[in-house]
Design a protein around this motif. Sequence first.
Motif, PDB file in Angstrom:
ATOM      1  N   CYS A 163       1.413   4.687  -8.947  1.00 12.29           N
ATOM      2  CA  CYS A 163       2.746   4.311  -8.467  1.00 12.29           C
ATOM      3  C   CYS A 163       3.409   3.333  -9.433  1.00 12.29           C
ATOM      4  O   CYS A 163       2.785   2.341  -9.840  1.00 12.29           O
TER       5      CYS A 163
ATOM      6  N   PHE B 170       5.507   1.140  -8.935  1.00 16.06           N
ATOM      7  CA  PHE B 170       5.740  -0.193  -8.374  1.00 16.06           C
ATOM      8  C   PHE B 170       4.459  -1.028  -8.249  1.00 16.06           C
ATOM      9  O   PHE B 170       4.521  -2.226  -8.012  1.00 16.06           O
ATOM     10  N   PHE B 171       3.314  -0.368  -8.380  1.00 17.25           N
ATOM     11  CA  PHE B 171       2.049  -1.033  -8.090  1.00 17.25           C
ATOM     12  C   PHE B 171       1.841  -2.278  -8.957  1.00 17.25           C
ATOM     13  O   PHE B 171       1.870  -2.209 -10.185  1.00 17.25           O
TER      14      PHE B 171
ATOM     15  N   VAL C 129       6.358  -3.144  -1.009  1.00 16.19           N
ATOM     16  CA  VAL C 129       7.453  -2.165  -0.961  1.00 16.19           C
ATOM     17  C   VAL C 129       7.125  -1.093   0.071  1.00 16.19           C
ATOM     18  O   VAL C 129       7.959  -0.692   0.875  1.00 16.19           O
ATOM     19  N   GLY C 130       5.890  -0.654   0.055  1.00 13.07           N
ATOM     20  CA  GLY C 130       5.469   0.390   1.001  1.00 13.07           C
ATOM     21  C   GLY C 130       4.390  -0.129   1.936  1.00 13.07           C
ATOM     22  O   GLY C 130       3.762  -1.164   1.660  1.00 13.07           O
ATOM     23  N   PRO C 131       4.126   0.573   3.038  1.00 13.80           N
ATOM     24  CA  PRO C 131       3.168   0.096   4.036  1.00 13.80           C
ATOM     25  C   PRO C 131       1.722   0.047   3.545  1.00 13.80           C
ATOM     26  O   PRO C 131       0.925  -0.718   4.066  1.00 13.80           O
ATOM     27  N   CYS C 132       1.384   0.866   2.532  1.00 13.99           N
ATOM     28  CA  CYS C 132      -0.015   0.865   2.064  1.00 13.99           C
ATOM     29  C   CYS C 132      -0.409  -0.436   1.360  1.00 13.99           C
ATOM     30  O   CYS C 132      -1.580  -0.668   1.066  1.00 13.99           O
ATOM     31  N   MET C 133       0.589  -1.279   1.050  1.00 13.87           N
ATOM     32  CA  MET C 133       0.295  -2.556   0.399  1.00 13.87           C
ATOM     33  C   MET C 133       0.165  -3.692   1.414  1.00 13.87           C
ATOM     34  O   MET C 133      -0.272  -4.794   1.091  1.00 13.87           O
TER      35      MET C 133
ATOM     36  N   ILE D 291      -0.485   8.855  -1.299  1.00 13.46           N
ATOM     37  CA  ILE D 291      -1.683   7.998  -1.226  1.00 13.46           C
ATOM     38  C   ILE D 291      -2.405   8.280   0.100  1.00 13.46           C
ATOM     39  O   ILE D 291      -3.620   8.450   0.135  1.00 13.46           O
TER      40      ILE D 291
ATOM     41  N   CYS E 276       8.747   5.451  -2.114  1.00 14.90           N
ATOM     42  CA  CYS E 276       7.504   5.288  -2.873  1.00 14.90           C
ATOM     43  C   CYS E 276       6.552   6.435  -2.580  1.00 14.90           C
ATOM     44  O   CYS E 276       6.870   7.323  -1.799  1.00 14.90           O
ATOM     45  N   ILE E 277       5.382   6.402  -3.218  1.00 15.29           N
ATOM     46  CA  ILE E 277       4.472   7.545  -3.079  1.00 15.29           C
ATOM     47  C   ILE E 277       3.387   7.289  -2.030  1.00 15.29           C
ATOM     48  O   ILE E 277       2.308   7.886  -2.087  1.00 15.29           O
ATOM     49  N   CYS E 278       3.676   6.421  -1.076  1.00 10.44           N
ATOM     50  CA  CYS E 278       2.695   6.131  -0.017  1.00 10.44           C
ATOM     51  C   CYS E 278       2.190   7.415   0.647  1.00 10.44           C
ATOM     52  O   CYS E 278       1.017   7.530   0.976  1.00 10.44           O
TER      53      CYS E 278
ATOM     54  N   CYS F 194       5.685  -4.146  -6.271  1.00 13.58           N
ATOM     55  CA  CYS F 194       4.974  -4.064  -4.988  1.00 13.58           C
ATOM     56  C   CYS F 194       3.651  -4.826  -5.048  1.00 13.58           C
ATOM     57  O   CYS F 194       2.732  -4.451  -5.788  1.00 13.58           O
TER      58      CYS F 194
ATOM     59  N   CYS G 178      -3.347   0.656  -1.163  1.00 11.20           N
ATOM     60  CA  CYS G 178      -2.725  -0.069  -2.280  1.00 11.20           C
ATOM     61  C   CYS G 178      -3.117  -1.544  -2.259  1.00 11.20           C
ATOM     62  O   CYS G 178      -3.398  -2.141  -3.302  1.00 11.20           O
TER      63      CYS G 178
HETATM   64 FE1  SF4 Z   1       3.574   2.144  -4.486  1.00 17.16          FE
HETATM   65 FE2  SF4 Z   1       3.513  -0.071  -3.040  1.00 17.16          FE
HETATM   66 FE3  SF4 Z   1       3.946   2.309  -1.846  1.00 17.16          FE
HETATM   67 FE4  SF4 Z   1       1.562   1.676  -2.840  1.00 17.16          FE
HETATM   68  S1  SF4 Z   1       2.604   0.655  -1.172  1.00 17.16           S
HETATM   69  S2  SF4 Z   1       2.623   3.612  -3.099  1.00 17.16           S
HETATM   70  S3  SF4 Z   1       2.089   0.496  -4.676  1.00 17.16           S
HETATM   71  S4  SF4 Z   1       5.253   1.227  -3.347  1.00 17.16           S
END
Ligand code: SF4
Length: 357
Positions: free
Chosen positions: A323, A325-326, A336-340, A313, A308-310, A330, A347
């Motif tokens: 993103c 997935f946002f 999906v990624g730690p920023c969520m 971010i 992902c593009i964390c 996610c 996120c």
């Molecule tokens: Fe995308 Fe989720 Fe990663 Fe944020 S945390 S960049 S929404 S995959």
Amino acid sequence: MNEKQLIARMVQEINKDVESDVVIMEICGTHTQSIAKYGIWEIISHRIKLVSGPGCPVCVTDKRYIDMAISLSQKEDMIIATFGDLMKVTGTESCLSEEKSKGKDIRIVYSPIQSIELAKEYPNKKVVFLAVGFETTAPLIGKMVMKAKKENINNLFFLTSLKLMKPILKEILKDKNQCIDGIICPGHVAVIKGADYFSFISDDNNIKTVVSGFEPIDIISGIYFIVQQCKGKIHNHDKNLYKRCVKEKGNETACKILEEVFVHEDGNWRGIGIIPDSAMVINKKYEKFDAKKVFSFSDLPKVIEDNCICKDILLGKEIPTSCRFFGNKCTPQHPVGPCMVSSEGTCGIYYRYRKEG
Ligand code: SF4
């Protein structure tokens, strides 16, 4: 003029005569949270772009660290003590929450002090505290390491992933494609290290800098001073806007604890990679409390990086809604990624407050 009127006045001035985009990075997740919660996105001009930085400790905790914590949780007579935010952060194959549901003894604590209490309560078990954070949390963790040594507690260990703000900021500022006009520096890091800790940002890079607290008036003041400098309306203002808590040189006692317990080495930032001298690790004097030195980790899976593009971010190059997935694949329930995951993750904050575009 009361506080509300002062905020309204500053917002009016901020929004007046903004002829080109002004990009302001708030490094710290607590700032991002306050900006969203108090609707600051909505009241300032769309030409003032607020981007988030890498200051959410959970978001930058690498997969290898989570794998290590999981590996420890699978050992005999082991108690893992962790802040709740870390529970859903994925390692390579699992997360702490999943391991807890399988019966591993993983306990959520609210302070490192509780790890000492656990070690005393269960003398026949080994307790590992997951020491994650920045300069803000490190002094209290260091204090606990010192306490464990002083009280001769032999069943408590610290698995560290403690990071420093300055090296990652230097890395961000090295990137000449990154157009940042101003940075709002985290007040709580400055409480420990002092407002001067962030002087290099303006001294070496000609980027407007403020150290700010977390109330709406603190953040609006920060934006005001940066934007007015960019417009050439203010020169040479005092960058420390959080004087009620921050001294120029920081908290001497806390800094002494950091020096006593930790040394700096290269740190692995999730998605970003190795940043030189950006990790605080337990030094030789206290190494019997360092879980990385005491336990063997030969069984760790091969790390597969997040898809992902964390990274972008965390470096302020993208916003969460870019993103794919946002909000669908996610979400905070299924990150999906730690920023969520964390309440301070960009996120997760965007998801809760739904800022579009
Ligand atoms: Fe995308 Fe989720 Fe990663 Fe944020 S945390 S960049 S929404 S995959």
